[in-house]
Design a protein around this motif. Structure first.
Motif, PDB file in Angstrom:
ATOM      1  N   LEU A  53       0.859  -1.181   0.000  1.00 61.19           N
ATOM      2  CA  LEU A  53       0.000   0.000   0.000  1.00 61.19           C
ATOM      3  C   LEU A  53       0.895   1.231   0.000  1.00 61.19           C
ATOM      4  CD1 LEU A  53      -2.703  -0.973   2.675  1.00 61.19           C
ATOM      5  CD2 LEU A  53      -2.669  -1.479   0.224  1.00 61.19           C
ATOM      6  N   ASP A  54       0.733   2.074  -1.003  1.00 62.00           N
ATOM      7  CA  ASP A  54       1.550   3.285  -1.125  1.00 62.00           C
ATOM      8  C   ASP A  54       0.649   4.377  -1.690  1.00 62.00           C
ATOM      9  OD1 ASP A  54       3.392   5.286  -1.488  1.00 62.00           O
ATOM     10  OD2 ASP A  54       4.828   4.070  -2.618  1.00 62.00           O
ATOM     11  N   ILE A  55       0.120   5.220  -0.804  1.00 63.81           N
ATOM     12  CA  ILE A  55      -0.823   6.263  -1.201  1.00 63.81           C
ATOM     13  C   ILE A  55      -0.284   7.595  -0.699  1.00 63.81           C
ATOM     14  CG2 ILE A  55      -3.219   7.065  -1.107  1.00 63.81           C
ATOM     15  CD1 ILE A  55      -4.004   4.191  -0.306  1.00 63.81           C
ATOM     16  N   ALA A  56      -0.007   8.499  -1.626  1.00 64.43           N
ATOM     17  CA  ALA A  56       0.530   9.816  -1.278  1.00 64.43           C
ATOM     18  C   ALA A  56      -0.553  10.855  -1.508  1.00 64.43           C
ATOM     19  CB  ALA A  56       1.758  10.130  -2.119  1.00 64.43           C
ATOM     20  N   GLY A  57      -1.026  11.460  -0.415  1.00 66.56           N
ATOM     21  CA  GLY A  57      -2.026  12.507  -0.497  1.00 66.56           C
ATOM     22  C   GLY A  57      -1.584  13.698   0.313  1.00 66.56           C
ATOM     23  N   VAL A  58      -2.432  14.164   1.237  1.00 66.32           N
ATOM     24  CA  VAL A  58      -2.006  15.209   2.172  1.00 66.32           C
ATOM     25  C   VAL A  58      -0.794  14.711   2.939  1.00 66.32           C
ATOM     26  CG1 VAL A  58      -2.712  16.606   4.152  1.00 66.32           C
ATOM     27  CG2 VAL A  58      -4.370  16.070   2.343  1.00 66.32           C
ATOM     28  N   GLU A  59      -0.852  13.449   3.360  1.00 62.53           N
ATOM     29  CA  GLU A  59       0.296  12.748   3.937  1.00 62.53           C
ATOM     30  C   GLU A  59       0.528  11.492   3.103  1.00 62.53           C
ATOM     31  OE1 GLU A  59       0.001  13.624   8.638  1.00 62.53           O
ATOM     32  OE2 GLU A  59      -1.691  12.508   7.814  1.00 62.53           O
ATOM     33  N   ARG A  60       1.543  10.735   3.452  1.00 64.72           N
ATOM     34  CA  ARG A  60       1.827   9.526   2.681  1.00 64.72           C
ATOM     35  C   ARG A  60       1.748   8.309   3.591  1.00 64.72           C
ATOM     36  NH1 ARG A  60       6.783   8.476  -1.622  1.00 64.72           N
ATOM     37  NH2 ARG A  60       5.989   6.479  -2.400  1.00 64.72           N
ATOM     38  N   LEU A  61       1.121   7.261   3.065  1.00 67.72           N
ATOM     39  CA  LEU A  61       1.055   5.983   3.754  1.00 67.72           C
ATOM     40  C   LEU A  61       1.799   4.942   2.925  1.00 67.72           C
ATOM     41  CD1 LEU A  61      -0.214   4.022   5.912  1.00 67.72           C
ATOM     42  CD2 LEU A  61      -2.026   3.637   4.211  1.00 67.72           C
ATOM     43  N   THR A  62       2.732   4.254   3.545  1.00 68.23           N
ATOM     44  CA  THR A  62       3.378   3.109   2.904  1.00 68.23           C
ATOM     45  C   THR A  62       3.423   1.976   3.913  1.00 68.23           C
ATOM     46  OG1 THR A  62       5.572   3.907   3.533  1.00 68.23           O
ATOM     47  CG2 THR A  62       4.829   4.457   1.321  1.00 68.23           C
ATOM     48  N   CYS A  63       2.902   0.829   3.511  1.00 64.97           N
ATOM     49  CA  CYS A  63       2.963  -0.350   4.359  1.00 64.97           C
ATOM     50  C   CYS A  63       2.684  -1.576   3.502  1.00 64.97           C
ATOM     51  CB  CYS A  63       1.958  -0.264   5.518  1.00 64.97           C
ATOM     52  SG  CYS A  63       0.239  -0.190   5.005  1.00 64.97           S
ATOM     53  N   THR A  64       2.794  -2.736   4.097  1.00 65.57           N
ATOM     54  CA  THR A  64       2.529  -3.978   3.377  1.00 65.57           C
ATOM     55  C   THR A  64       1.474  -4.789   4.123  1.00 65.57           C
ATOM     56  OG1 THR A  64       4.288  -5.168   4.540  1.00 65.57           O
ATOM     57  CG2 THR A  64       4.875  -4.093   2.442  1.00 65.57           C
ATOM     58  N   SER A  65       0.877  -5.722   3.401  1.00 60.64           N
ATOM     59  CA  SER A  65      -0.112  -6.613   3.992  1.00 60.64           C
ATOM     60  C   SER A  65       0.068  -8.005   3.406  1.00 60.64           C
ATOM     61  CB  SER A  65      -1.529  -6.110   3.699  1.00 60.64           C
ATOM     62  OG  SER A  65      -2.498  -7.057   4.127  1.00 60.64           O
ATOM     63  N   LYS A  66      -0.177  -9.010   4.212  1.00 60.91           N
ATOM     64  CA  LYS A  66      -0.064 -10.390   3.752  1.00 60.91           C
ATOM     65  C   LYS A  66      -1.398 -10.946   3.249  1.00 60.91           C
ATOM     66  CE  LYS A  66       3.904 -11.513   6.634  1.00 60.91           C
ATOM     67  NZ  LYS A  66       4.791 -11.446   5.462  1.00 60.91           N
ATOM     68  N   SER A  67      -2.459 -10.122   3.299  1.00 62.82           N
ATOM     69  CA  SER A  67      -3.771 -10.578   2.867  1.00 62.82           C
ATOM     70  C   SER A  67      -4.517  -9.423   2.214  1.00 62.82           C
ATOM     71  CB  SER A  67      -4.581 -11.092   4.067  1.00 62.82           C
ATOM     72  OG  SER A  67      -5.053 -10.011   4.842  1.00 62.82           O
ATOM     73  N   ILE A  68      -5.724  -9.727   1.701  1.00 58.47           N
ATOM     74  CA  ILE A  68      -6.550  -8.686   1.084  1.00 58.47           C
ATOM     75  C   ILE A  68      -7.385  -7.950   2.133  1.00 58.47           C
ATOM     76  CG2 ILE A  68      -6.693  -9.972  -1.076  1.00 58.47           C
ATOM     77  CD1 ILE A  68      -9.653 -10.625  -0.303  1.00 58.47           C
ATOM     78  N   ALA A  69      -7.155  -8.225   3.414  1.00 55.16           N
ATOM     79  CA  ALA A  69      -7.982  -7.636   4.463  1.00 55.16           C
ATOM     80  C   ALA A  69      -8.087  -6.107   4.389  1.00 55.16           C
ATOM     81  CB  ALA A  69      -7.474  -8.069   5.836  1.00 55.16           C
ATOM     82  N   PRO A  70      -7.039  -5.357   3.995  1.00 55.43           N
ATOM     83  CA  PRO A  70      -7.216  -3.899   3.904  1.00 55.43           C
ATOM     84  C   PRO A  70      -8.361  -3.465   2.985  1.00 55.43           C
ATOM     85  CG  PRO A  70      -4.889  -4.418   3.933  1.00 55.43           C
ATOM     86  CD  PRO A  70      -5.617  -5.737   3.834  1.00 55.43           C
ATOM     87  N   GLU A  71      -8.726  -4.323   2.029  1.00 54.79           N
ATOM     88  CA  GLU A  71      -9.870  -3.993   1.166  1.00 54.79           C
ATOM     89  C   GLU A  71     -11.132  -3.764   1.994  1.00 54.79           C
ATOM     90  OE1 GLU A  71     -13.057  -6.270  -1.582  1.00 54.79           O
ATOM     91  OE2 GLU A  71     -11.049  -7.163  -1.523  1.00 54.79           O
TER      92      GLU A  71
END
Length: 505
Positions: free
Chosen positions: A166-184
């Motif tokens: 997950l790498d989303i740059a907006g007002v702030e930036r989020l970068t992380c990883t996931s081992k499953s589709i659970a973030p959906e």
């Protein structure tokens, strides 16, 4: 994906057999279209809303099975994670006071569900992404205990072959990883269905694609994820990245993601189902016993089970749907771009805007998609997700000179799309009182440049200014949101900030 799926292992022959069945289904669909076997227009629309469960502290509660047991209604179902529910409203005929009736049904259903959740010290929150979600909440152990979710997770993970990024740059930036589709599961949305004839399908789908950016601009409600302020509508990038079966090498080769805006205007519903088969390997190669072509030869209506299942694993923002009702096949456009919430009034206003504009645009003599490059529609969608109600969109110029120009989303909606929505709702036979009430909500959002995302962000920053930590500010924002959501006044009227000083935490 609502069908029951039995978990199991798949081998090479399963996939080959499934691909063969998909081709048969596609041929069956082609024959049904050629034979004009589809249902006549009934002006039917449907509505689904995904919901979150939280405690009184604003934190997610992993209780959907227990809450559903207490609700005991077929209108409510599980969703991907244990803090999710979904409510389905039965199809309604567009016309008359349909939107007021829908609003009343929704208020009654949600109030009942909230009371039942309250018996377990939980409550319903209708919001695009719950601001208090933490990475530890979105793990495979918190997926709903339903075979189809477990199997889908296993297959997407296997297809990707490595962690999701997950790498989303907006007002702030989020970068992380996931081992499953659970973030959906963080993405909770409203799905608007419209039954259409095959001859009208392409026009309605193209119109829906063209206005997706405007829908998001006025309806954005998902600015936070994992404690970061990202895009005004962060669901689309999150959904794409958390279901992305493509490792970086396949992304570099231009392989299409499974969460997809699309790449062209279409001329038939067949185009989309054919793309599904051409571009996307099967995730759930489960074969039905039906021989669709034999059913057709015998004068019956095939379920096209493999085509329907495969279509459910390609996450288009406007998705084609094949279904059967009372023994007659029909087609629907499923609009999936909108986040849930903030209030029932806001949800119904978003729906009225969509159904009105789509009807008007689909019937124009010079359709917008003949004047707007598809690439511009896709770029508009991205821009609206990033900037919400402050987005600037590309749109065909009025008048004799043609071409396109950049325009503020609020100006486009207020000056061009809202008048079209009025025309469209009149064509559906919607009562003027319903039309004016709900389109008036959209107009006020434009006038005040306010929607769910702007309220969440402004209230969060106001909470920070009182000295709260980020975590406490997000929790306080969520609690205040839930309170105002249940009061029911549309979001553009909500006062920014917390109602009273909150102890430092």
């Amino acid at each position: 994906m609502g069908e029951k799926v039995v978990a199991g292992r798949f081998d090479l022959s399963d996939r080959q057999q499934y691909r063969d069945k998909l081709r048969q289904c596609l041929t069956g669909l082609e024959r049904l279209l050629a034979q004009q076997r589809f249902d006549r227009p009934k002006n039917l629309m449907g509505l689904e809303i995904e919901l979150n469960l939280t405690g009184a502290d604003g934190m997610p509660r992993m209780l959907n099975a227990e809450v559903l047991e207490r609700i005991a209604s077929r209108d409510f179902q599980t969703e991907l994670a244990m803090f999710n529910l979904e409510v389905n409203i039965a199809p309604h005929r567009l016309g008359g006071r349909v939107f007021d009736r829908l609003a009343e049904e929704l208020r009654t259903s949600l109030a009942y569900a909230d009371r039942k959740a309250g018996e377990l010290d939980a409550g319903i929150v209708m919001i695009g992404i719950l601001p208090t979600l933490d990475r530890d909440d979105l793990v495979s152990s918190n997926l709903s205990a339903v075979d189809r979710y477990m199997l889908l997770n296993d297959q997407i993970v296997a297809a990707r072959g490595e962690d999701f990024v997950l790498d989303i740059a907006g007002v702030e930036r989020l970068t992380c990883t996931s081992k499953s589709i659970a973030p959906e599961a963080a993405c909770t949305s409203v799905q608007l269905h419209l039954q259409v004839t095959p001859g009208r399908f392409a026009d309605v789908w193209n119109a829906a694609q063209a206005i997706a950016a405007a829908q998001v601009a006025v309806g954005a409600n998902s600015p936070f994820l994992f404690g970061r302020e990202l895009w005004r509508e962060s669901r689309p990038p999150l959904f794409q990245q958390s279901t992305d079966t493509r490792p970086p090498e396949l992304q570099a080769q231009g392989v299409r993601p499974r969460t997809w805006f699309g790449e062209r205007w279409i001329s038939s519903a067949y185009d989309l189902f054919e793309e599904n088969l051409r571009y996307y390997p099967a995730l759930l190669p489960i074969c039905d016993d039906e021989d669709p072509l034999q059913v057709l030869d015998e004068g019956g209506v095939p379920t096209l089970a493999e085509l329907v299942l495969h279509n459910g694993t390609v996450y288009r923002w406007n998705r084609p749907v094949y279904g059967i009702a009372d023994g007659v096949p029909h087609l629907r456009v499923e609009n999936r771009v909108l986040p849930a919430g903030p209030t029932v009034t806001d949800v119904i206003a978003n729906a009225a805007f969509y159904y009105g504009v789509v009807r008007a645009l689909a019937e124009e003599s010079r359709p917008v998609w003949s004047r707007l490059p598809f690439e511009a529609a896709a770029a508009n969608f991205d821009e609206a997700c990033r900037h919400g109600i402050d987005a600037r969109l590309e749109w065909p110029r009025r008048g004799r000179y043609g071409g396109t120009a950049q325009i503020d989303a609020v100006t486009l909606v207020r000056d061009e799309l809202l008048p079209l929505a009025e025309v469209g709702l009149d064509a559906w036979g919607v009562e003027p009182a319903d039309r004016d009430l709900y389109l008036g909500v959209i107009e006020e959002r434009c006038r005040r440049r306010a929607n769910g995302a702007t309220w969440q962000a402004a209230t969060f920053h106001r909470a920070l200014e009182t000295g709260l930590t980020r975590e406490a500010a997000l929790a306080a924002t969520t609690r205040r949101y839930r309170e105002l959501m249940h009061h029911g006044e549309p979001v553009h009227t909500w006062p920014v900030g917390l109602p009273e000083p909150v102890p430092l935490g």
